[in-house]
Scaffold this motif. Structure first.
Motif, PDB file in Angstrom:
ATOM      1  N   TYR A  59       0.827  -1.197   0.000  1.00 28.30           N
ATOM      2  CA  TYR A  59       0.000   0.000   0.000  1.00 28.30           C
ATOM      3  C   TYR A  59       0.865   1.252   0.000  1.00 28.30           C
ATOM      4  O   TYR A  59       1.948   1.269   0.579  1.00 28.30           O
ATOM      5  N   ALA A  60       0.347   2.278  -0.636  1.00 31.38           N
ATOM      6  CA  ALA A  60       0.969   3.587  -0.496  1.00 31.38           C
ATOM      7  C   ALA A  60       0.776   4.060   0.950  1.00 31.38           C
ATOM      8  O   ALA A  60      -0.230   3.725   1.594  1.00 31.38           O
ATOM      9  N   LYS A  64      -2.389   3.376   3.778  1.00 28.95           N
ATOM     10  CA  LYS A  64      -2.079   2.239   4.641  1.00 28.95           C
ATOM     11  C   LYS A  64      -2.923   2.299   5.910  1.00 28.95           C
ATOM     12  O   LYS A  64      -3.046   3.338   6.546  1.00 28.95           O
ATOM     13  N   GLY A  65      -3.505   1.160   6.249  1.00 27.72           N
ATOM     14  CA  GLY A  65      -4.349   1.085   7.440  1.00 27.72           C
ATOM     15  C   GLY A  65      -5.796   1.442   7.202  1.00 27.72           C
ATOM     16  O   GLY A  65      -6.647   1.224   8.065  1.00 27.72           O
ATOM     17  N   ASN A  83     -11.903   2.394   3.751  1.00 28.08           N
ATOM     18  CA  ASN A  83     -12.514   2.822   5.006  1.00 28.08           C
ATOM     19  C   ASN A  83     -11.915   4.153   5.444  1.00 28.08           C
ATOM     20  O   ASN A  83     -10.859   4.564   4.971  1.00 28.08           O
ATOM     21  N   SER A  84     -12.587   4.798   6.384  1.00 25.08           N
ATOM     22  CA  SER A  84     -12.100   6.075   6.935  1.00 25.08           C
ATOM     23  C   SER A  84     -11.691   7.035   5.821  1.00 25.08           C
ATOM     24  O   SER A  84     -10.614   7.633   5.850  1.00 25.08           O
ATOM     25  N   LEU A  85     -12.552   7.161   4.844  1.00 23.30           N
ATOM     26  CA  LEU A  85     -12.223   7.974   3.682  1.00 23.30           C
ATOM     27  C   LEU A  85     -12.014   9.435   4.063  1.00 23.30           C
ATOM     28  O   LEU A  85     -12.687   9.974   4.954  1.00 23.30           O
ATOM     29  N   LYS A  86     -11.077  10.057   3.367  1.00 27.44           N
ATOM     30  CA  LYS A  86     -10.736  11.449   3.578  1.00 27.44           C
ATOM     31  C   LYS A  86     -11.025  12.232   2.306  1.00 27.44           C
ATOM     32  O   LYS A  86     -11.074  11.659   1.202  1.00 27.44           O
TER      33      LYS A  86
END
Length: 114
Positions: A59-60, A64-65, A83-86
């Motif tokens: 992952y970049a 990551k995570g 998940n936890s999109l920004k």
């Protein structure tokens, strides 16, 4: 011929989740590393996640995570669980083979609102 068809994008609020799918055809899917890329206007396309034929993932740092790449060789499909999109994840997302690029598909737009 090779065809890559991405789907699953959409509009989501920050903190939300999406699952992208990429259906591949025209080659022996199972033997190749697959990757998810994203591109925003005016910037280069970047590889955000990859998965080898054996299931090794990378992952970049920016995802990551939060993102998980997976594949289903029986369906010739690679997935990207986000998940936890920004807001900064907003982009058009594409799949391809990092080692042997094919013609790009149409991509799927992901828009994350604040």
């Amino acid at each position: 011929q090779v065809q890559l068809v991405e789907s699953g994008g959409g509009l989501v609020q920050a903190g939300g989740s999406l699952r992208l799918s990429c259906a591949a055809s025209g080659y022996i899917f199972s033997i190749y590393t697959m990757g998810w890329y994203r591109q925003v206007p005016g910037k280069q396309r970047e590889l955000v996640a990859s998965i080898t034929s054996g299931g090794t993932v990378n992952y970049a740092d920016s995802v990551k995570g939060r993102f998980t790449i997976s594949r289903d060789n029986a369906k010739n499909t690679v997935y990207l669980h986000m998940n936890s999109l920004k807001v900064e994840d907003t982009a058009v997302y594409y799949c391809n083979k990092p080692e042997f690029l094919d013609p790009w598909g149409q991509g799927t737009q992901v828009t994350v609102s604040s």
